[in-house]
Motif scaffolding. Structure first.
Motif, PDB file in Angstrom:
ATOM      1  N   GLN A   1      14.907  -4.013   1.722  1.00  0.00           N
ATOM      2  CA  GLN A   1      14.830  -3.489   3.083  1.00  0.00           C
ATOM      3  C   GLN A   1      16.040  -3.997   3.852  1.00  0.00           C
TER       4      GLN A   1
ATOM      5  N   GLN B   1      12.974   4.488   8.782  1.00  0.00           N
ATOM      6  CA  GLN B   1      12.005   5.515   9.106  1.00  0.00           C
ATOM      7  C   GLN B   1      12.655   6.844   9.461  1.00  0.00           C
TER       8      GLN B   1
ATOM      9  N   GLU C   1      14.271  10.118   4.850  1.00  0.00           N
ATOM     10  CA  GLU C   1      13.188  10.371   3.894  1.00  0.00           C
ATOM     11  C   GLU C   1      13.249   9.340   2.769  1.00  0.00           C
ATOM     12  N   PRO C   2      12.121   8.673   2.484  1.00  0.00           N
ATOM     13  CA  PRO C   2      12.123   7.643   1.437  1.00  0.00           C
ATOM     14  C   PRO C   2      12.145   8.250   0.033  1.00  0.00           C
ATOM     15  N   LYS C   3      13.314   8.752  -0.380  1.00  0.00           N
ATOM     16  CA  LYS C   3      13.431   9.360  -1.708  1.00  0.00           C
ATOM     17  C   LYS C   3      13.305   8.321  -2.815  1.00  0.00           C
TER      18      LYS C   3
ATOM     19  N   THR D   1      11.580   4.786  -3.259  1.00  0.00           N
ATOM     20  CA  THR D   1      10.633   3.902  -2.599  1.00  0.00           C
ATOM     21  C   THR D   1      11.023   2.431  -2.766  1.00  0.00           C
ATOM     22  N   LEU D   2      10.390   1.580  -1.947  1.00  0.00           N
ATOM     23  CA  LEU D   2      10.685   0.149  -2.014  1.00  0.00           C
ATOM     24  C   LEU D   2      10.314  -0.419  -3.384  1.00  0.00           C
ATOM     25  N   GLU D   3       9.201   0.033  -3.951  1.00  0.00           N
ATOM     26  CA  GLU D   3       8.809  -0.442  -5.275  1.00  0.00           C
ATOM     27  C   GLU D   3       9.824  -0.034  -6.330  1.00  0.00           C
ATOM     28  N   GLN D   4      10.322   1.191  -6.228  1.00  0.00           N
ATOM     29  CA  GLN D   4      11.330   1.663  -7.181  1.00  0.00           C
ATOM     30  C   GLN D   4      12.638   0.893  -7.020  1.00  0.00           C
ATOM     31  N   ARG D   5      13.012   0.591  -5.796  1.00  0.00           N
ATOM     32  CA  ARG D   5      14.232  -0.192  -5.560  1.00  0.00           C
ATOM     33  C   ARG D   5      14.086  -1.592  -6.158  1.00  0.00           C
TER      34      ARG D   5
END
Length: 418
Positions: free
Chosen positions: A306, A314, A317-319, A321-325
């Protein structure tokens, strides 16, 4: 088995008696026959003077490790990001967690298996925390997750005074499981010991105060110390490592309010930066999605996916995601360390080499590397004191990543020293 499932087995080396089985991502447990087969093939190899360290199938990877000729740890992972490097780190952390909680003597000299099984239950929360993805990365880097907070000089002064008043040399201030400040001697502890202490505190349920006996796997594996923790505000804890004195009641009643009540606002401010790990005023390129910075000299880590303020995130568009990053950054770190950069703790004893054979034919060592995919790009730099790993948006030009990475490293060596 599910594609995200991981199974961890712990057995005695001499008899193969299972001590525990922990898992992630699966509703089913391994059958006794499967456990026996996994341990049996390892024992058979040992009897033939063959060191079996790992194997892989079409959908899983298995790694074996024996510690002190007493404990066998086996991990089987179906995750597509699993590697020998990653799984070996997991097993090292798990065994060290066992030493941290119950001490090395009981693991090396097993006198009563049933009693050991019961004692090991105290390790489950800590062990399970290593199996799950988190907002920290110290389990992989073996360095301590830190944050760069506002008013850190004031907090450091309070911590030093509080630690001295408590008759200790080892103190640490944590926010969200990450270190804000620590005493000089705390940083002199072995990096794995410090990592495990912080990880332990973060894995326990919140509590106003604790008096927890711990062994230091590197520094004191057979003689316990006392870990005192105090919750200053929700999410912020101060920790002390000490001997028989002082008492928990004395520190809590006489010292906590005296030293920490005047700095409640700076303590709360730490929570506002703990997800990003550094102030929003740090000038980070808009194309960066994730950052991992390792201070190789002090064994400290900055880790975040982040990078930019929440309001900026915000708007887009979260193409990715934080988990994927988070998964991509961990995977890229593992890739770079096993193929191009030598591990930071390459002088560790009794470890199995798990670098890929890819680099063995080269006489030189890489100092930068990058990868490109459809969803993101990655770039890494190895300098004399730091390792920097970045995740970029896919639209960032490949040729510009080196320049951006050098500027980012400059930010955290000059403007926001880390």
């Amino acid at each position: 088995m599910e594609e995200t499932s991981v199974f961890l087995l712990c057995l005695t080396s001499s008899s193969g008696v299972p001590l525990y089985c922990r898992s992630k991502g699966s509703s089913r447990q391994l059958t006794f026959s499967v456990i026996g087969s996994l341990n049996g093939v390892h024992m058979f190899a040992n009897n033939q003077d063959v060191l079996l360290t790992s194997t892989r199938t079409d959908n899983s990877r298995v790694v074996w490790r024996t510690f002190h000729d007493s404990i066998n740890l086996i991990v089987m992972s179906c995750e597509n990001t699993a590697s020998d490097f990653l799984l070996n780190r997991l097993l090292e952390n798990v065994f060290s967690a066992m030493v941290l909680v119950i001490g090395l003597d009981d693991l090396v000299n097993i006198k009563n298996v049933e009693r050991l099984k019961k004692d090991l239950r105290a390790c489950y929360k800590l062990i399970d925390s290593f199996l799950t993805q988190s907002e920290k990365i110290a389990d992989l880097t073996q360095c301590v997750d830190c944050i760069i907070a506002h008013d850190v000089a004031i907090l450091q002064e309070c911590l030093d005074g509080f630690t001295r008043a408590a008759e200790s040399d080892f103190g640490c201030l944590m926010a969200g499981g990450k270190v804000v400040a620590a005493t000089e001697k705390w940083w002199r502890l072995a990096s794995q010991d410090v990592m495990l202490l912080c990880w332990l505190v973060a894995s326990l349920s919140p509590h106003s105060s604790r008096d927890y006996p711990v062994y230091l796997p590197q520094g004191s594996p057979t003689v316990p110390h006392r870990l005192l923790t105090f919750q200053l505000v929700p999410g912020v804890d101060v920790c002390l490592l000490c001997g028989p004195s002082p008492s928990l009641h004395k520190v809590e009643s006489e010292l906590v309010e005296r030293f920490w009540k005047p700095v409640v606002d700076p303590l709360k401010a730490c929570l506002r930066v703990q997800l990003r790990s550094f102030p929003a005023s740090a000038p980070i390129h808009h194309g960066i999605l994730g950052l991992l910075l390792v201070n190789r000299d002090l064994n400290k880590t900055l880790f975040t996916v982040q990078v930019h303020p929440m309001e900026d995130m915000q708007r887009t568009e979260p193409k990715f995601t934080l988990e994927q990053r988070r998964a991509a950054l961990r995977s890229f770190y593992t890739f770079a360390l096993s193929r191009y950069f030598s591990p930071e703790n390459s002088d560790e004893k009794n470890t199995v080499p798990y670098e890929e054979a890819f680099a063995s034919g080269f006489s030189h060592h890489a100092h930068q590397c990058y990868t490109v995919s459809s969803s993101h790009k990655c770039y890494a730099i190895k300098s004399e004191l730091h390792l920097l790993f970045l995740i970029f948006k896919p639209e960032v030009p490949t040729f510009s990543m080196q320049t951006i990475a050098n500027k980012t490293l400059h930010v955290f060596t000059r403007d926001f020293p880390f």
